[in-house]
Every structure is written in structure tokens, then in C-alpha cells.
Motif scaffolding. Structure first.
Motif, PDB file in Angstrom:
ATOM      1  N   ASP A   8       0.861  -1.184   0.000  1.00  0.00           N
ATOM      2  CA  ASP A   8       0.000   0.000   0.000  1.00  0.00           C
ATOM      3  C   ASP A   8       0.900   1.238   0.000  1.00  0.00           C
ATOM      4  OD1 ASP A   8      -1.482   2.271   1.134  1.00  0.00           O
ATOM      5  OD2 ASP A   8      -3.070   0.823   1.533  1.00  0.00           O
ATOM      6  N   MET A   9       0.931   1.956  -1.121  1.00  0.00           N
ATOM      7  CA  MET A   9       1.928   3.015  -1.277  1.00  0.00           C
ATOM      8  C   MET A   9       1.759   4.174  -0.287  1.00  0.00           C
ATOM      9  SD  MET A   9       2.315   2.962  -5.443  1.00  0.00           S
ATOM     10  CE  MET A   9       3.705   4.100  -5.475  1.00  0.00           C
ATOM     11  N   ARG A  39      -0.429   1.193 -12.122  1.00  0.00           N
ATOM     12  CA  ARG A  39      -1.537   0.858 -11.218  1.00  0.00           C
ATOM     13  C   ARG A  39      -0.985   0.666  -9.810  1.00  0.00           C
ATOM     14  NH1 ARG A  39      -5.257  -3.787 -13.165  1.00  0.00           N
ATOM     15  NH2 ARG A  39      -6.373  -2.032 -14.094  1.00  0.00           N
ATOM     16  N   PRO A  40      -1.368   1.502  -8.849  1.00  0.00           N
ATOM     17  CA  PRO A  40      -0.891   1.312  -7.479  1.00  0.00           C
ATOM     18  C   PRO A  40      -1.491   0.051  -6.876  1.00  0.00           C
ATOM     19  CG  PRO A  40      -2.532   3.065  -7.571  1.00  0.00           C
ATOM     20  CD  PRO A  40      -2.249   2.676  -8.988  1.00  0.00           C
ATOM     21  N   GLY A  73      -5.101  -0.509  -5.559  1.00  0.00           N
ATOM     22  CA  GLY A  73      -5.771   0.722  -5.966  1.00  0.00           C
ATOM     23  C   GLY A  73      -5.600   1.840  -4.966  1.00  0.00           C
ATOM     24  N   ALA A  74      -4.660   1.680  -4.035  1.00  0.00           N
ATOM     25  CA  ALA A  74      -4.452   2.661  -2.963  1.00  0.00           C
ATOM     26  C   ALA A  74      -3.539   3.771  -3.453  1.00  0.00           C
ATOM     27  CB  ALA A  74      -3.854   1.983  -1.737  1.00  0.00           C
ATOM     28  N   SER A  75      -4.089   4.956  -3.582  1.00  0.00           N
ATOM     29  CA  SER A  75      -3.327   6.076  -4.118  1.00  0.00           C
ATOM     30  C   SER A  75      -3.460   7.284  -3.196  1.00  0.00           C
ATOM     31  CB  SER A  75      -3.816   6.423  -5.530  1.00  0.00           C
ATOM     32  OG  SER A  75      -2.967   7.357  -6.141  1.00  0.00           O
ATOM     33  N   ILE A 107      -3.922   3.984 -13.516  1.00  0.00           N
ATOM     34  CA  ILE A 107      -5.004   3.154 -14.042  1.00  0.00           C
ATOM     35  C   ILE A 107      -5.599   2.312 -12.921  1.00  0.00           C
ATOM     36  CG2 ILE A 107      -5.663   1.386 -15.706  1.00  0.00           C
ATOM     37  CD1 ILE A 107      -4.742   4.023 -16.983  1.00  0.00           C
ATOM     38  N   LEU A 108      -6.873   2.521 -12.630  1.00  0.00           N
ATOM     39  CA  LEU A 108      -7.581   1.699 -11.656  1.00  0.00           C
ATOM     40  C   LEU A 108      -8.456   0.716 -12.437  1.00  0.00           C
ATOM     41  CD1 LEU A 108      -8.316   4.565  -9.099  1.00  0.00           C
ATOM     42  CD2 LEU A 108      -6.374   2.983  -9.165  1.00  0.00           C
ATOM     43  N   TRP A 109      -9.715   0.546 -12.099  1.00  0.00           N
ATOM     44  CA  TRP A 109     -10.553  -0.400 -12.836  1.00  0.00           C
ATOM     45  C   TRP A 109     -12.015  -0.071 -12.621  1.00  0.00           C
ATOM     46  CZ3 TRP A 109      -7.201  -1.763  -8.895  1.00  0.00           C
ATOM     47  CH2 TRP A 109      -7.780  -2.047  -7.664  1.00  0.00           C
TER      48      TRP A 109
END
Length: 521
Positions: A381-382, A414-415, A418-420, A436-438
Motif C-alpha cells: 500500500d503506497m 496501477r498502485p 488501488g491505494a493512491s 489506471i484503476l478499474w
């Protein structure tokens, strides 16, 4: 003048052990003589068929040398490359390459490629220690120049050597890649097949790692007989090792393709480069570039993930982008077999450790027309796990690894999970990528059965949907054939993420509405 032909199999200094060099801009560069007469074949290396003809060996040339006239040497150290995304402290950098009077575009092209080598070594290796780059002139006449760069690298995995050979078409003022010695992509694919045949019995070579891509075929030239020499970096063809980079111990691998066999595969530049490699002219005079040259054609080895027969925004067209995270994995080739059989394009978001241990699979993904993208170096998780100061290294790593193996510059990121955050998105944008998520989560990562994975994808699909999947998961591999079958029955076209989006701007996040949002109309 006597010949100074050398051969590239002779040793080069260990990285970091040569004298320190200072970057010398423009007129301050060191002038060196370029002798080009005669052909001395008395040296021990001269009879080696897999040795490129080398007119001048610049290995170890130092600032202040005045042995030659007509060529200048540009040199640099770690401080010369101060604008890279990630610059780890304590890494020794020592580079040198030649400049030719009257060939300024070639000087600029070599400078850019050396800069990429340094940036990608810094970001795309584990605990980098030292990098040195030395040079040799492989061809020179009024119309063509050739320069071979030799990289000596040291990182936590040890020492290894790498090679790239660059060409200059003086008439066009064009700095060419080695693959441009060949007529087109089909010619490169033929060469790849011939190389596979030659190396098939070599136990140190995984022939599946041979793919017709720019980053692998980045060093080609001609020997003293005019045969085409193809050489590969240490470890680039070694069998994959789970959790470890392929072994560099086998050293340089090469193939020699007979002059007559290769002749119909060469481009016009390739024909002239072969002649220049065998030249015995006594002086260098570079022809003036055509003021209105023809644009170079497509570069062999550069592969597009776009299907030009599909317009995702044409009325009635239904596109879907299947994306696979967390690879490459040992079962990714099985997925690629399925995608090839079904003529399906997908996008692969790679992590650092798998990318380092499975470089041949990365090349195959790219060669078969799929989209390569980054899923960060470490799958963490960035925003939670990394400070802002640590983000540049995390974001840069996979991009560098991919470029070193394929020549492709990654445009999508893509992190993990999806954690950005604003800081993450800003760093992604500064490094030239879009986030890019989804739209649709297959939920394969929740250990659901394959049938449920299929249902989640098919039920959520809309035109230009981005679907989240994971190629290391067995349920995903089991579900993939039915996903393709059912979406195709609904008239979906399978495209890359970039094509489904109609392009993605660096620093922007997609889909615009965030995770799970409906695709833009």
C-alpha cells in the motif's frame, strides 16, 4: 597509417575501477585521432567469427588523451546525471562515448541512450553499486557510423556486462537502433528464428527468452567477413530462476549469421553499414545530411498493443480491456498461449521482483502485442508504507526493468490495491505515466471459484470497461477461457487499456470517476 582494428571480446575494466571522469560539454571535449587504414588480422581475436569488426577501441580513453584526430570523447560521472527520477547515493558512474565532427544528431542520440542506460541501471537493479560505459567504433565511412557501447554493471547480484550497438545514417541525419539494420519486423522475426536454431543446443540458453524485440536485439554488427553478429548481455538468455535474476555466469552469448543468408534481410542502412564495417579508408568525412530527408520507417522490434482495425468509440463497437496484475508468474506463459489461440489483447501490470526473475516472459508479453504496465516495485500500500521520499524509487523501478528488457517505455501505472494519494499520483505523472484503476473487480483475489470470477466479469462488463484480474492465480487461469467466450458472444472486442480509454494523459487517474465508476461514454 596502420590499422587499429580490435575485437570486442577483449577484456574491459571492472566497473568503478577506472579513473574518475569529468563531464566535458561541447568544445571542452577531448580530440582523438581516428585511424582507418588497412586491416591487421594478426591479433588473436581477429579470427573469432563472433567478434564484431572494431576499427577503434576507446576502452579506457581518459580526459587529456590526444592520440587521435577527428573524434572527441564525452565523459561523465554520477554528478553528470542529476535529473533522473531515482538517484541512489553512493553509486559510482563512469561513462564515455565518442562524438564525430559533422554528425551532431548522432552525438545527441548517443547522449540520450547513455542517459537512459544510467537511469535504468539506477532504478532497475537491486542495490546498484557501479556502472561504467566504454566505447568502440565498429564502422566509419562518409555515410555510416557505428558505435558499440560496453556496460559493466555491479549490483547486489554481482558483476555482469551488457552491450548495445548504435548506427548513424549520415544522409538522413538519423541515429538508428541495431534492429534498423534489418528491413522490417518480419526480417527481425526471421533473424530471431535463425538465432534460436543456432543456440538450441546450448544448455545455458533458454530459447523461449529469445523474442524479436528492440531491447533484446540492441547489439548487432558485422564481423571481418561481413557476417551478421548478434550478441546478448550476460544473463539475458539464461533460464529463469524462481525468486532470483537469471544467472549472468554463462557470460556473453552470440550468434553469427552468414553473409549470404542475411543479405536479403538487410535494410539499405544495413547494406551500407556492412560495407562501412569492412572499410579501409584512411580518413573520416561524414556526408552532409539531406535537408529534407525521408522519415524513418517503423523500427523493427517496437511492437504496438493497438489494434488499428478497431475503433472503440465508433457507434456500435464494444471494447473491453482485460488487465492482469502481480506478474509475471511461472504460469503466465500458459495464459499467453490462451490469449494467442483466441487472438485476445490484454494489459499486464508487473511488479518488480517477478519482473526481475522472469525477463523472458516480459519480452514475450511485449512481442505478442500486449500492453506492459507497472504495478509498482513492491506490492505494498503506497500511501501507508512509503514516505514521499521513497516514492520515486518505487515508481521508477518496473519502468526501468521493462525498458532494459524490451526497449519499451511504460506509460501506465496501477498502485497496488488501488491505494493512491495526491503524492502518489503526482509522482506517477512526473515520471510520465497515467494512473489506471478499474471499473470491474473480478474478485479473483478473494479466492472465489472460477465460475464466480466469470460471473463477476461478464455481469459488470460495459463498453470500454477495465477489468481487474491476476495472472498468478489458478482460478483466474481456469476462468479466462470462459470469460473470453462469454464476452465475445456479447460482441466485445478485446483491447489494451490505452485503446479502451482512447489514450491516457500522464498524471491523470482513470477511470475519471474512480474505482468502480462506469466507463466514460
Amino acid at each position: 597509417m596502420s590499422s587499429t582494428r580490435a575485437h570486442q571480446n577483449e577484456a574491459v575494466p571492472d566497473p568503478g575501477r577506472g579513473p574518475g571522469r569529468t563531464w566535458l560539454p561541447g568544445a571542452a571535449a577531448v580530440a582523438l585521432l581516428l585511424p582507418l587504414a588497412g586491416c591487421d588480422t594478426d591479433g588473436a581475436g581477429a579470427a573469432e567469427p563472433d567478434a564484431m569488426a572494431v576499427l577503434v577501441d576507446g576502452t579506457g580513453e581518459e580526459a587529456g588523451s590526444a592520440d587521435h584526430e577527428g573524434v572527441t570523447v564525452r565523459t561523465g560521472d554520477a554528478g553528470s546525471f542529476d535529473d533522473h527520477p531515482y538517484m541512489p547515493e553512493g553509486v559510482e558512474i563512469s561513462v564515455a562515448y565518442p562524438e564525430f565532427e559533422g554528425a551532431e544528431p548522432f552525438s545527441e542520440g548517443l547522449a540520450e541512450r547513455v542517459d537512459d542506460d544510467v537511469a535504468d541501471f539506477r532504478a532497475g537493479t537491486r542495490d546498484p553499486v557501479a556502472l561504467s560505459v566504454d566505447w568502440q567504433i565498429t564502422a566509419a565511412d562518409s555515410g555510416v557510423l557505428g558505435v558499440r557501447l560496453v556496460r559493466s554493471e555491479e549490483d547486489m547480484h554481482g558483476l555482469r556486462e551488457g552491450y548495445s550497438t548504435h548506427w548513424y545514417d549520415a544522409e538522413a541525419g538519423h541515429t538508428a537502433w541495431s534492429t534498423e539494420l534489418l528491413a522490417d519486423q518480419e526480417a527481425l522475426e526471421t533473424v530471431n528464428g535463425l538465432v534460436r536454431e543456432q543456440l538450441a543446443e546450448d544448455g545455458d540458453v533458454d530459447t523461449e527468452a529469445l523474442q524479436p524485440v528492440l531491447g533484446l536485439y540492441d547489439s548487432m554488427g558485422f564481423n571481418d567477413d561481413g557476417d551478421l553478429v548478434v550478441e546478448f548481455d550476460h544473463g539475458h538468455l539464461s533460464p529463469a530462476e524462481e525468486g532470483h535474476v537469471p544467472s549472468a555466469e554463462p557470460g556473453r552469448k552470440s550468434a553469427v549469421l552468414d553473409s549470404e543468408e542475411i543479405d536479403p534481410l538487410l535494410s539499405d542502412l544495413g547494406q551500407r553499414a556492412r560495407e562501412a564495417s569492412l572499410s579501409e579508408e584512411e580518413q573520416l568525412t561524414v556526408a552532409d545530411a539531406d535537408p529534407d530527408p525521408e522519415e524513418p520507417g517503423p523500427v523493427p522490434g517496437v511492437v504496438s498493443a493497438e489494434d488499428t482495425d478497431v475503433d472503440c468509440y465508433e457507434d456500435g463497437t464494444r471494447c473491453v480491456a482485460l488487465t492482469f496484475d502481480d506478474g509475471p508468474h511461472e504460469q503466465t506463459p500458459e495464459l499467453l498461449d490462451l490469449l494467442a489461440d483466441e487472438d485476445v489483447t490484454a494489459s499486464f501490470f508487473l511488479n518488480g521482483n517477478p519482473a526481475l526473475s522472469q525477463p523472458g516472459t516480459i519480452r514475450r508479453i511485449y512481442a505478442e502485442g500486449h500492453e506492459l504496465a507497472s504495478h509498482n516495485d513492491l506490492h505494498e500500500d503506497m500511501p501507508e508504507e512509503f514516505t514521499e521520499a521513497e516514492l520515486p524509487a518505487q515508481v521508477a523501478a518496473v519502468s526501468a526493468m521493462v525498458r532494459r528488457q524490451t526497449g519499451h517505455s511504460v506509460e501506465l501505472f496501477r498502485p497496488p490495491f488501488g491505494a493512491s494519494s495526491d503524492a502518489v499520483l503526482e509522482e506517477i505523472g512526473e515520471q510520465g505515466m497515467a494512473e489506471i484503476l478499474w471499473n470491474v473487480d473480478s474478485e479473483d483475489w478473494q479466492d472465489v471459484p472460477a465460475g464466480e470470477v466469470v460471473d463477476n466479469v461478464v455481469a459488470g462488463a460495459e463498453p470500454n470497461t477495465i477489468v481487474l484480474l491476476h495472472d498468478p492465480l489458478e482460478a483466474t487461469l481456469e476462468a479466462a477461457p470462459q470469460i473470453i467466450e462469454e464476452l465475445r458472444a456479447l460482441d466485445y472486442e478485446f483491447v489494451s487499456v490505452s485503446q479502451a480509454l482512447g489514450g491516457a494523459e500522464p498524471g491523470e487517474s482513470y477511470p475519471p470517476g474512480g474505482l468502480g465508476a462506469s466507463p466514460a461514454p
